[in-house]
Design an enzyme around this catalytic site. Structure first.
Site, PDB file in Angstrom:
ATOM      1  N   LYS A   1     -22.212 -19.308   2.647  1.00 27.52           N
ATOM      2  CA  LYS A   1     -22.751 -19.900   1.488  1.00 27.52           C
ATOM      3  C   LYS A   1     -23.678 -21.265   1.656  1.00 27.52           C
ATOM      4  O   LYS A   1     -23.713 -21.644   2.789  1.00 27.52           O
ATOM      5  CB  LYS A   1     -21.541 -20.316   0.570  1.00 27.52           C
ATOM      6  CG  LYS A   1     -20.925 -18.806   0.153  1.00 27.52           C
ATOM      7  CD  LYS A   1     -21.837 -17.818  -0.500  1.00 27.52           C
ATOM      8  CE  LYS A   1     -21.107 -16.574  -1.404  1.00 27.52           C
ATOM      9  NZ  LYS A   1     -20.185 -15.733  -0.892  1.00 27.52           N
TER      10      LYS A   1
HETATM   11  C1  LIG Z   1     -18.987 -14.869  -1.459  1.00 31.09           C
HETATM   12  C2  LIG Z   1     -18.873 -14.397  -2.842  1.00 31.09           C
HETATM   13  C3  LIG Z   1     -17.869 -14.490  -3.524  1.00 31.09           C
HETATM   14  C4  LIG Z   1     -16.412 -14.666  -2.932  1.00 31.09           C
HETATM   15  O1  LIG Z   1     -16.307 -15.967  -2.356  1.00 31.09           O
HETATM   16  P1  LIG Z   1     -14.978 -16.233  -1.567  1.00 31.09           P
HETATM   17  O2  LIG Z   1     -15.214 -17.857  -1.223  1.00 31.09           O
HETATM   18  O3  LIG Z   1     -15.337 -15.621   0.023  1.00 31.09           O
HETATM   19  O4  LIG Z   1     -13.747 -15.572  -2.021  1.00 31.09           O
HETATM   20  C5  LIG Z   1     -17.558 -14.077  -5.008  1.00 31.09           C
HETATM   21  N1  LIG Z   1     -18.673 -13.819  -5.522  1.00 31.09           N
HETATM   22  C6  LIG Z   1     -19.819 -13.456  -4.955  1.00 31.09           C
HETATM   23  C7  LIG Z   1     -21.214 -13.313  -5.693  1.00 31.09           C
HETATM   24  C8  LIG Z   1     -19.985 -14.042  -3.493  1.00 31.09           C
HETATM   25  O5  LIG Z   1     -21.115 -13.860  -2.841  1.00 31.09           O
END
Ligand SMILES: *Cc1c(COP(=O)(O)O)cnc(C)c1O
Length: 375
Positions: free
Chosen positions: A181
């Site tokens: 992210k």
């Molecule tokens: C990465 C992601 C999540 C989940 O995030 P985590 O921190 O891995 O639980 C949820 N929604 C979207 C759109 C994502 O890209």
């Protein structure tokens, strides 16, 4: 040349901060998490931010905090990571998918109203790839039917649309600090909320539902704690927060570099026949989390291979949730249920987009994609 799909931006000073925590006595949720929460709340103009272990946890806790569970429906998008709809299942409720816009891949706000039933309790929009959804319209519908809005902002800390930031029109917004992210601690997440009562409740829910945190127990005189509600074990720790603190301070500079790369890709690929790009809504600030191209469904998988052969790391965001095996089997979804989401999901390819990607590497990606698409 080998170009990674993603490289994080954790620098020596971030590592030093994490080492400082490791040399301290207090590793779990404490003052370092508190400082990160304040910084995130300030960046987002939000009254409260709560650090948790993932965005999945954040979404799950928000549903619990508003008492959403068995018998309830939550309207969301099929074009997302499965975490979005899975969090609804974790809460015992049912995700109801609504078709997406062709131009952005975001849930089509003009179709939301038709999906509202007497069981609907919440809307969970996803700001896909970093482009904010039409939050003004989503808020209007939510107010009309008395629904909660929980924003999945895993792609979009930096977004602005119609003068509104992420989380400002939703009742809560959920963020991810997962490994790929925009800012990351490997795993991690956060929630912003407006309501002070929900802030208190979410803080309890992230730690089993107990009314005193380990930090309270450490920094104050011992007092017995109680457990007024049943929560989960989702609290962010000081090590994660230490890794994030500096990245949060640099967040706009990191965004600016991704924005420049994104615009370069747009300029390079707009004239290429066979490639369609998603739209940035005019007047909005796109968080530039993912850069995707769309090609014809029948060409996508061979193109993925060709790009990897040319040393370009790629990903697919996303094959639609309703067509994943579990969802097909438990809810009877089939191909054709959400044609626009399926078209995007079937033709999309994500290209490398991160601040450490050099101009030379971006040039290599552009040449490789153009050759592979037109050959
Ligand atoms: C990465 C992601 C999540 C989940 O995030 P985590 O921190 O891995 O639980 C949820 N929604 C979207 C759109 C994502 O890209």
């Amino acid at each position: 040349m080998k170009i990674e799909f993603f490289r994080h931006n954790i620098g020596e000073e971030d590592i030093d901060r994490a080492v400082e925590v490791l040399h301290s006595i207090f590793l779990t949720t404490g003052s370092v998490v508190g400082e990160l929460e304040s910084g995130l709340a300030a960046y987002l103009d939000a009254p409260h931010a709560i650090g948790v272990t993932s965005c999945t946890a954040a979404l799950h806790l928000c549903l619990l905090a508003w008492g959403i569970g068995p018998g309830d429906e939550v309207i969301t998008t099929p074009l997302s990571f499965c975490a979005t709809a899975n969090s609804v299942l974790h809460a015992g409720a049912r995700p109801v998918f609504v078709e997406v816009e062709e131009s952005t891949g975001n849930v089509d706000a003009s179709l939301l109203e038709a999906a509202v039933t007497e069981r609907t309790r919440a809307i969970m929009p996803v700001h896909l790839y970093g482009q904010m959804c039409d939050m003004k319209e989503i808020r209007r519908i939510a107010n009309k039917y008395n629904l909660i809005v929980i924003e999945d902002a895993a792609h979009c800390i930096e977004g602005v649309r119609d003068g509104v930031k992420v989380g400002q029109l939703g009742d809560a917004a959920c963020f991810s600090f997962y490994a790929t992210k925009n800012i990351t601690s490997g795993e991690g997440g956060a929630i912003t909320v407006h309501d002070e009562g929900k802030d208190d409740l979410l803080r309890m829910l992230r730690l089993h539902g107990i009314d005193k945190s380990a930090a309270d127990r450490y920094t104050k005189k011992y007092r017995h704690w109680d457990m007024p509600v049943l929560g989960w074990k989702y609290n962010m720790d000081n090590i994660q927060a230490a890794l994030l603190a500096g990245q949060l301070r640099r967040i706009d500079a990191l965004w600016a570099r991704r924005d420049a790369l994104y615009r370069r890709y747009e300029d390079a690929f707009s004239p290429v026949r066979g490639i369609t790009l998603t739209e940035t809504v005019p007047g909005s600030r796109h968080a530039r989390h993912l850069f995707t191209i769309q090609v014809a469904k029948e060409k996508r998988d061979s193109l993925l291979l060709k790009l990897q052969e040319r040393g370009v790391g790629v990903a697919v965001n996303y094959r639609p949730i309703h067509l994943l095996e579990y969802y097909r089997e438990h809810f009877g979804y089939r191909e054709g249920d959400f044609p626009v989401a399926e078209k995007i999901g079937g033709g999309t390819i994500s290209l490398p987009l991160y601040p450490l990607l050099s101009d030379e590497e971006a040039g290599h990606v552009i040449r490789a994609v153009t050759e592979a698409v037109t050959s």
